[in-house]
Design a protein around this motif. Sequence first.
Motif, PDB file in Angstrom:
ATOM      1  N   UNK A 238       0.828  -1.206   0.000  1.00  0.00           N
ATOM      2  CA  UNK A 238       0.000   0.000   0.000  1.00  0.00           C
ATOM      3  C   UNK A 238       0.864   1.258   0.000  1.00  0.00           C
ATOM      4  N   UNK A 239       1.989   1.222   0.690  1.00  0.00           N
ATOM      5  CA  UNK A 239       2.894   2.376   0.714  1.00  0.00           C
ATOM      6  C   UNK A 239       3.521   2.610  -0.655  1.00  0.00           C
ATOM      7  N   UNK A 240       3.888   1.528  -1.331  1.00  0.00           N
ATOM      8  CA  UNK A 240       4.435   1.655  -2.685  1.00  0.00           C
ATOM      9  C   UNK A 240       3.360   2.180  -3.632  1.00  0.00           C
TER      10      UNK A 240
ATOM     11  N   UNK B 118       1.951  13.159 -10.926  1.00  0.00           N
ATOM     12  CA  UNK B 118       1.832  14.591 -11.257  1.00  0.00           C
ATOM     13  C   UNK B 118       3.162  15.210 -11.653  1.00  0.00           C
ATOM     14  N   UNK B 119       4.237  14.441 -11.548  1.00  0.00           N
ATOM     15  CA  UNK B 119       5.573  15.010 -11.769  1.00  0.00           C
ATOM     16  C   UNK B 119       6.404  14.218 -12.779  1.00  0.00           C
ATOM     17  N   UNK B 120       5.780  13.249 -13.407  1.00  0.00           N
ATOM     18  CA  UNK B 120       6.522  12.394 -14.334  1.00  0.00           C
ATOM     19  C   UNK B 120       5.535  11.866 -15.362  1.00  0.00           C
ATOM     20  N   UNK B 121       5.855  11.998 -16.622  1.00  0.00           N
ATOM     21  CA  UNK B 121       4.971  11.515 -17.687  1.00  0.00           C
ATOM     22  C   UNK B 121       5.828  11.035 -18.852  1.00  0.00           C
ATOM     23  N   UNK B 122       5.305  10.082 -19.584  1.00  0.00           N
ATOM     24  CA  UNK B 122       6.028   9.564 -20.740  1.00  0.00           C
ATOM     25  C   UNK B 122       6.100   8.047 -20.702  1.00  0.00           C
ATOM     26  N   UNK B 123       6.819   7.499 -21.626  1.00  0.00           N
ATOM     27  CA  UNK B 123       6.904   6.050 -21.783  1.00  0.00           C
ATOM     28  C   UNK B 123       7.511   5.368 -20.557  1.00  0.00           C
ATOM     29  N   UNK B 124       8.568   5.975 -19.977  1.00  0.00           N
ATOM     30  CA  UNK B 124       9.231   5.371 -18.814  1.00  0.00           C
ATOM     31  C   UNK B 124       8.291   5.347 -17.609  1.00  0.00           C
ATOM     32  N   UNK B 125       7.542   6.427 -17.402  1.00  0.00           N
ATOM     33  CA  UNK B 125       6.607   6.475 -16.280  1.00  0.00           C
ATOM     34  C   UNK B 125       5.466   5.491 -16.489  1.00  0.00           C
ATOM     35  N   UNK B 126       5.030   5.353 -17.724  1.00  0.00           N
ATOM     36  CA  UNK B 126       3.971   4.398 -18.034  1.00  0.00           C
ATOM     37  C   UNK B 126       4.436   2.974 -17.730  1.00  0.00           C
ATOM     38  N   UNK B 127       5.666   2.661 -18.100  1.00  0.00           N
ATOM     39  CA  UNK B 127       6.225   1.339 -17.813  1.00  0.00           C
ATOM     40  C   UNK B 127       6.378   1.143 -16.306  1.00  0.00           C
ATOM     41  N   UNK B 128       6.760   2.231 -15.621  1.00  0.00           N
ATOM     42  CA  UNK B 128       6.911   2.155 -14.170  1.00  0.00           C
ATOM     43  C   UNK B 128       5.577   1.829 -13.500  1.00  0.00           C
ATOM     44  N   UNK B 129       4.512   2.508 -13.909  1.00  0.00           N
ATOM     45  CA  UNK B 129       3.205   2.274 -13.301  1.00  0.00           C
ATOM     46  C   UNK B 129       2.723   0.849 -13.558  1.00  0.00           C
ATOM     47  N   UNK B 130       2.987   0.326 -14.749  1.00  0.00           N
ATOM     48  CA  UNK B 130       2.611  -1.060 -15.048  1.00  0.00           C
ATOM     49  C   UNK B 130       3.375  -2.022 -14.141  1.00  0.00           C
ATOM     50  N   UNK B 131       4.660  -1.751 -13.961  1.00  0.00           N
ATOM     51  CA  UNK B 131       5.513  -2.589 -13.115  1.00  0.00           C
ATOM     52  C   UNK B 131       5.026  -2.547 -11.668  1.00  0.00           C
TER      53      UNK B 131
ATOM     54  N   UNK C  28       6.556  -9.147 -10.990  1.00  0.00           N
ATOM     55  CA  UNK C  28       7.699  -9.020 -11.904  1.00  0.00           C
ATOM     56  C   UNK C  28       8.871  -9.882 -11.469  1.00  0.00           C
ATOM     57  N   UNK C  29       9.544 -10.445 -12.419  1.00  0.00           N
ATOM     58  CA  UNK C  29      10.690 -11.308 -12.129  1.00  0.00           C
ATOM     59  C   UNK C  29      12.024 -10.616 -12.407  1.00  0.00           C
ATOM     60  N   UNK C  30      11.966  -9.378 -12.918  1.00  0.00           N
ATOM     61  CA  UNK C  30      13.182  -8.606 -13.167  1.00  0.00           C
ATOM     62  C   UNK C  30      13.016  -7.222 -12.573  1.00  0.00           C
ATOM     63  N   UNK C  31      14.122  -6.499 -12.402  1.00  0.00           N
ATOM     64  CA  UNK C  31      14.066  -5.137 -11.867  1.00  0.00           C
ATOM     65  C   UNK C  31      13.363  -4.194 -12.839  1.00  0.00           C
ATOM     66  N   UNK C  32      12.773  -3.151 -12.278  1.00  0.00           N
ATOM     67  CA  UNK C  32      12.190  -2.113 -13.128  1.00  0.00           C
ATOM     68  C   UNK C  32      13.288  -1.431 -13.947  1.00  0.00           C
ATOM     69  N   UNK C  33      12.977  -1.157 -15.212  1.00  0.00           N
ATOM     70  CA  UNK C  33      13.899  -0.416 -16.085  1.00  0.00           C
ATOM     71  C   UNK C  33      13.138   0.702 -16.789  1.00  0.00           C
ATOM     72  N   UNK C  34      13.700   1.904 -16.835  1.00  0.00           N
ATOM     73  CA  UNK C  34      13.042   3.006 -17.547  1.00  0.00           C
ATOM     74  C   UNK C  34      13.146   2.861 -19.068  1.00  0.00           C
ATOM     75  N   UNK C  35      13.866   1.829 -19.509  1.00  0.00           N
ATOM     76  CA  UNK C  35      14.041   1.620 -20.941  1.00  0.00           C
ATOM     77  C   UNK C  35      15.490   1.776 -21.350  1.00  0.00           C
ATOM     78  N   UNK C  36      15.761   1.593 -22.611  1.00  0.00           N
ATOM     79  CA  UNK C  36      17.119   1.709 -23.132  1.00  0.00           C
ATOM     80  C   UNK C  36      17.150   2.744 -24.251  1.00  0.00           C
ATOM     81  N   UNK C  37      18.370   3.155 -24.609  1.00  0.00           N
ATOM     82  CA  UNK C  37      18.524   4.113 -25.699  1.00  0.00           C
ATOM     83  C   UNK C  37      17.767   5.400 -25.419  1.00  0.00           C
ATOM     84  N   UNK C  38      16.875   5.787 -26.343  1.00  0.00           N
ATOM     85  CA  UNK C  38      16.098   7.024 -26.196  1.00  0.00           C
ATOM     86  C   UNK C  38      14.772   6.810 -25.474  1.00  0.00           C
TER      87      UNK C  38
END
Length: 407
Positions: A210-212, A221-234, A390-400
């Motif tokens: 619940x804390x997470x 409110x402070x982060x948007x884009x593909x990396x944040x979307x992946x983070x929320x799914x994770x 999840x079985x792997x660590x969260x990643x914001x993505x690679x490259x761009x």
Amino acid sequence: MSEVFEANSNEIAGLSVLAHKIADEAWETTNFTRSHTPPGGDFGDGVMWALYAPLGTYSEALVRRYDANHENCRGIGVNLNRSAWMYHDQEARNYAALNANVIALDSLDPTSYSDTVPAPGLAADYENPARYVAPEAVKLDPPETMAEDIRALIAERAGWLGDVDEAIKAVTKWSALEEVIKPVSGNWNELKRIGESHKIAGEAMEKCGKNLEAGAKQVTDHWAGKAEEAFQDYVRLQVEAMKWEGPVGRLTKEALCTAGAAIQDSCFEIVEQLADLLKEQVTIDGFQGALKFALRKAGLVGLLLQGSAIYDIIMSVKGRVEQLVETIRGIVDAIKDFLNPLIDMNNGVNAISEDKLEPIAEYVRDTRRKAEIGLDMKAAADFGGPLNRPTEDYSPGTGDEPWEDAA
């Protein structure tokens, strides 16, 4: 409409700090589980013994499950801190700021990283992280361990029976009382202690989830884009896995306390029945006071034991014991059916059902508790949380990818 990329490094760093705190508490919960959920104490050699091995195996499986939650939360903290540095110069959209703050950078091969390739490893703590507070307080106070004193219980239920049994045992080296309660022997408080430990640990892990969840909601409110979307799914998958442990821990407590209460009640009934039947054989001239005096004389006890009356009484009580044991065995079997899929999660989809837990719920008389158990049963029956963790660590993505708009 897709979200346009934006990232506030201070906010992301604040969530990283919170994730590390959650990881610490998940690790403390894992250690608590390792210390307090394995079976110990006196399990006797009767029906209670059937739970010894399954409880030990489940404790080991639970530690592994909890540790996986801890590792994922630690990975979230590490990679969010790296992301905060990565977004330090948001306009640059490269890894220069991160690489400059990777710990022990001088030990890495300079050709293995660049402004377009991140350096591996931990990064220094980001400066001035925003304040992210855990709304749920995690407490891990171990339950007390109480040993049952069967003699004290006898004294409470039928005080004179203890005197009779001691006198009989002194002459024959054989205890009528021990003989009849053998099938329900063991310290039933140990089951209650283990159950309470599972509840404490399960609710602690649930609160970590619940804390997470609260932190992930705050950062939106402070982060948007593909990396944040992946983070929320994770995080959604990780949170579901952690929150699932609460109802499972409560049900485990309910199951073990039910078994403990059933064994305790059976022991009381046996003691009282034995006392009622023996009373007819040992009362002297209807005066109980005279009995206590006479029992000090081994000669009188010896005379009592020459006949078959005592043996016949023991055998008649043992018949009732067998009926009680069958009831308890049904509860024990339900607990084993509940634990088995939790031990082997990969093959346990939809294996927890209300039908299998009904013997446990049936023993509960309190209407409110029964309703709460029903809700936890429904939540526990959904294995999606732990199976989809999840079985792997969260990643914001690679490259761009870390700077890309949301899809």
